[in-house]
Design a protein around this motif. Structure first.
Motif, PDB file in Angstrom:
ATOM      1  N   GLU A 241     102.555  12.344  28.242  1.00 49.73           N
ATOM      2  CA  GLU A 241     101.938  13.411  27.456  1.00 49.73           C
ATOM      3  C   GLU A 241     100.800  13.987  28.290  1.00 49.73           C
ATOM      4  OE1 GLU A 241      99.592  15.513  24.403  1.00 49.73           O
ATOM      5  OE2 GLU A 241     101.714  14.999  24.526  1.00 49.73           O
ATOM      6  N   ASN A 242     100.874  15.282  28.577  1.00 41.99           N
ATOM      7  CA  ASN A 242      99.767  15.955  29.269  1.00 41.99           C
ATOM      8  C   ASN A 242      99.663  17.361  28.700  1.00 41.99           C
ATOM      9  OD1 ASN A 242      97.671  16.500  30.990  1.00 41.99           O
ATOM     10  ND2 ASN A 242      98.949  16.878  32.775  1.00 41.99           N
ATOM     11  N   ARG A 243      99.073  17.429  27.492  1.00 38.03           N
ATOM     12  CA  ARG A 243      99.011  18.682  26.760  1.00 38.03           C
ATOM     13  C   ARG A 243      97.578  19.192  26.680  1.00 38.03           C
ATOM     14  NH1 ARG A 243     103.382  19.543  23.355  1.00 38.03           N
ATOM     15  NH2 ARG A 243     102.495  21.632  23.144  1.00 38.03           N
TER      16      ARG A 243
ATOM     17  N   PHE B 173     100.764  13.206  19.209  1.00 39.82           N
ATOM     18  CA  PHE B 173     101.734  13.256  20.302  1.00 39.82           C
ATOM     19  C   PHE B 173     102.604  12.010  20.228  1.00 39.82           C
ATOM     20  CE2 PHE B 173      97.707  11.623  21.913  1.00 39.82           C
ATOM     21  CZ  PHE B 173      98.034  10.474  22.627  1.00 39.82           C
TER      22      PHE B 173
ATOM     23  N   ARG C 108     109.955   5.071  19.855  1.00 36.35           N
ATOM     24  CA  ARG C 108     108.980   6.118  20.120  1.00 36.35           C
ATOM     25  C   ARG C 108     107.940   6.062  19.009  1.00 36.35           C
ATOM     26  NH1 ARG C 108     110.128  10.153  23.534  1.00 36.35           N
ATOM     27  NH2 ARG C 108     109.084  11.725  22.246  1.00 36.35           N
TER      28      ARG C 108
ATOM     29  N   HIS D  51      95.938  13.238  28.763  1.00 44.10           N
ATOM     30  CA  HIS D  51      96.991  12.834  29.693  1.00 44.10           C
ATOM     31  C   HIS D  51      97.225  11.340  29.509  1.00 44.10           C
ATOM     32  CE1 HIS D  51      98.615  12.814  34.117  1.00 44.10           C
ATOM     33  NE2 HIS D  51      99.544  12.564  33.215  1.00 44.10           N
TER      34      HIS D  51
ATOM     35  N   LEU E 118     105.238   9.294  22.064  1.00 43.78           N
ATOM     36  CA  LEU E 118     105.625   8.736  23.359  1.00 43.78           C
ATOM     37  C   LEU E 118     106.643   7.612  23.194  1.00 43.78           C
ATOM     38  CD1 LEU E 118     102.218   8.463  25.286  1.00 43.78           C
ATOM     39  CD2 LEU E 118     104.032  10.137  25.631  1.00 43.78           C
TER      40      LEU E 118
ATOM     41  N   TYR F  86      95.227  21.162  24.050  1.00 41.35           N
ATOM     42  CA  TYR F  86      95.110  21.549  22.652  1.00 41.35           C
ATOM     43  C   TYR F  86      93.889  22.453  22.468  1.00 41.35           C
ATOM     44  CZ  TYR F  86      98.091  17.409  22.315  1.00 41.35           C
ATOM     45  OH  TYR F  86      99.085  16.470  22.498  1.00 41.35           O
TER      46      TYR F  86
ATOM     47  N   SER G  59     107.479   7.669  29.036  1.00 43.16           N
ATOM     48  CA  SER G  59     107.244   9.106  28.866  1.00 43.16           C
ATOM     49  C   SER G  59     105.776   9.473  29.049  1.00 43.16           C
ATOM     50  CB  SER G  59     107.743   9.577  27.503  1.00 43.16           C
ATOM     51  OG  SER G  59     107.040   8.938  26.457  1.00 43.16           O
TER      52      SER G  59
ATOM     53  N   THR H 173     100.016   2.051  26.623  1.00 44.02           N
ATOM     54  CA  THR H 173      99.817   3.485  26.859  1.00 44.02           C
ATOM     55  C   THR H 173      98.575   3.659  27.717  1.00 44.02           C
ATOM     56  OG1 THR H 173     100.847   4.147  24.773  1.00 44.02           O
ATOM     57  CG2 THR H 173      99.397   5.739  25.825  1.00 44.02           C
TER      58      THR H 173
ATOM     59  N   ASP I 149     103.517  16.996  31.893  1.00 42.44           N
ATOM     60  CA  ASP I 149     103.987  16.817  30.527  1.00 42.44           C
ATOM     61  C   ASP I 149     105.512  16.668  30.457  1.00 42.44           C
ATOM     62  OD1 ASP I 149     103.326  16.629  27.777  1.00 42.44           O
ATOM     63  OD2 ASP I 149     104.053  18.676  27.461  1.00 42.44           O
ATOM     64  N   HIS I 150     105.953  15.640  29.706  1.00 42.22           N
ATOM     65  CA  HIS I 150     107.375  15.381  29.435  1.00 42.22           C
ATOM     66  C   HIS I 150     108.150  14.835  30.637  1.00 42.22           C
ATOM     67  CE1 HIS I 150     107.270  18.281  25.763  1.00 42.22           C
ATOM     68  NE2 HIS I 150     106.810  17.073  25.480  1.00 42.22           N
TER      69      HIS I 150
END
Length: 465
Positions: free
Chosen positions: A51-53, A43, A234, A175, A45, A55, A49, A87, A220-221
């Motif tokens: 990230e909450n994906r 992912f 990034r 997350h 970042l 998988y 920003s 992070t 997310d995002h």
């Protein structure tokens, strides 16, 4: 002499067995610990920003196994651990599910689009219906023990539990929030809606007017505010997770996973049974500051307690809490106030990964001596969660994970009255005395043997040797 040696070895073996902790005395040598290190999908970042994906079908050990630990941390592409002040790892969770053979679920698929007949949840044993994970922590992950003591393990891959025509797979939710250059790092980690400029949830539904922060504002995002003019590259990150396990056999006792939540709205009634469907767990809540309430006579601590009737019974093997910054600890009590398990946060004091100042970098765990903490089905337990109220906090959590075994090791039952009572002291003393006496006799026997050997064969015949 051969019979002497055999008897001595037997007695020594008994003494060694009695002197070992139960968990080691009956752990079979062939249960070799295996370890594997996996990476989540990549992912990327940038400053502020999120990230909450979710998988699906991530790497996990195969076969019928007993998991002994599950640890994780965020790393970059070079394998370097990333500090929380760059992070923030809000949480990671791992969930089991079953998918019909022949139905492909890729890492980034949403199973909600699949036919319900092709996807079955393989959740934990309870008690919150919306907290089905098997494993999961947050910022505290690097310094929180997840070890399951011998002879116990978290069972996975049991063919008898996998529905016919299905296969077992695992989902990982990560997350993470990049707070480099953030105007308010803590505010970003607590998902304050004003910092994210969010007024609707990820499905476009308007938020409640009184909702100031939490998961609904940092999906997310989304993007948290950064300082004007701040720039940073990034970067690609991963969740590196390490799993240790043993092959499942009769020497391993499976444990069940239960998760309690301080926001659980369950209330006792005449018709209540305590089953999962009755437990609506909101997962997060806010902490008002002392200044806002005008109440500081409690030491500026927010203490919340709830009562829960246990729909299960068994022996407590392990316990740990999950809290956010501001947390001061959580505990599980019996209804009479007896402490069963407590879990306290460790705050970092520096800059390096695992010791980041101002962040919870670890939670203490409890490992009751097997058999000493038993939970009775229907028993009422009290969950307590404490937070500092020096400042306002949004979206905090008060979860409590426990591992419960249905039974104790069978040899423990056989030796319980011997080892767990004062008589054990006398038993061990007598056995050691016996070994000492045998040793003396052995020395005398060897001395006689060599003396008679010098005197010749007639001496042997005289004493019948």
């Amino acid at each position: 002499m051969a019979s002497y040696n055999q008897g001595c070895l037997i007695l020594v073996g008994i003494l060694v067995t009695l002197s070992l902790p139960y968990s080691h005395a009956f752990w079979r040598n062939e249960n070799k610990i295996q370890t594997a290190v996996f990476l989540s999908p990549k992912f990327v970042l940038g400053p502020g920003s999120v990230e909450n994906r979710f998988y699906y079908n991530v790497d996990f050990p195969k076969g019928h196994i007993a998991v002994k630990s599950f640890d994780a941390e965020v790393i970059d592409e070079a394998g370097n651990p990333i500090p929380l002040h760059e992070t923030y790892l809000h949480h990671w969770v791992v969930v089991r599910y079953y998918v019909r053979k022949g139905v492909e679920i890729s890492e980034f698929d949403d199973p909600r689009k699949f036919n319900e007949s092709d996807y079955i949840s393989g959740r934990n044993s309870g008690i919150c219906q919306n907290l089905g994970q098997f494993f999961g922590l947050g910022s505290e992950t690097r310094k929180t023990s997840t070890h399951v003591p011998n002879p116990y393990g978290i069972e996975a891959g049991n063919p008898a539990e996998i529905p016919s025509g299905f296969e077992e797979q695992w989902m990982l939710n990560v997350h993470a929030i990049d707070t480099r250059g953030a105007e308010d790092k803590l505010g970003c980690t607590e998902c304050r809606c004003d910092l994210y400029n969010i007024t609707v949830d990820e499905y476009g539904r308007p938020l409640r007017p009184d909702y100031k922060g939490g998961l609904l504002c940092c999906y997310d995002h989304t993007q948290c505010k950064v300082k004007h003019g701040f720039e940073a590259v990034r970067r690609a990150l991963y969740l590196r997770y390490t799993v240790t396990w043993v092959d499942m056999d009769r020497s391993v006792l499976p444990v069940k996973i239960y998760i309690f939540d301080i926001t659980d709205s369950w209330k006792r009634s005449r018709s209540s049974t305590g089953i999962i469907a009755e437990h609506e767990c909101k997962v997060e809540y806010d902490i008002e500051s002392c200044d806002a309430t005008g109440m500081g006579d409690d030491g500026c601590i927010d203490t919340r307690r709830i009562s829960l009737d246990m729909p299960f019974g068994g022996y407590l093997i392990y316990g740990v809490a999950h809290q956010h910054s501001g947390g001061t600890g959580s505990a599980l009590y019996r209804e009479d106030g007896q402490l069963m398990c407590s879990s306290l946060p460790t705050y970092g004091e520096g800059e390096e990964p695992g010791n980041e100042a101002g962040y919870i970098v670890g939670m203490t765990t409890c490992y009751p001596k097997p058999g000493t903490v038993e939970i009775s089905k229907g028993e009422t337990l009290i969950l307590e969660s404490n937070y500092s109220r020096i400042r306002h906090h949004t979206g905090v959590m008060g979860l409590f994970y426990i591992l419960v075994a249905d039974e104790l090791p069978k040899p423990m039952h056989a030796l319980h009255t011997v080892v767990q009572t004062q008589d054990s002291i006398m038993v061990v003393t007598i056995l050691w005395a016996a070994v000492a006496l045998i040793g003396v006799v052995a020395v005398i026997a060897v001395a006689v043997h060599y003396r008679l050997k010098r005197e010749g064969e007639d001496g042997y015949e005289a004493i019948g040797m």
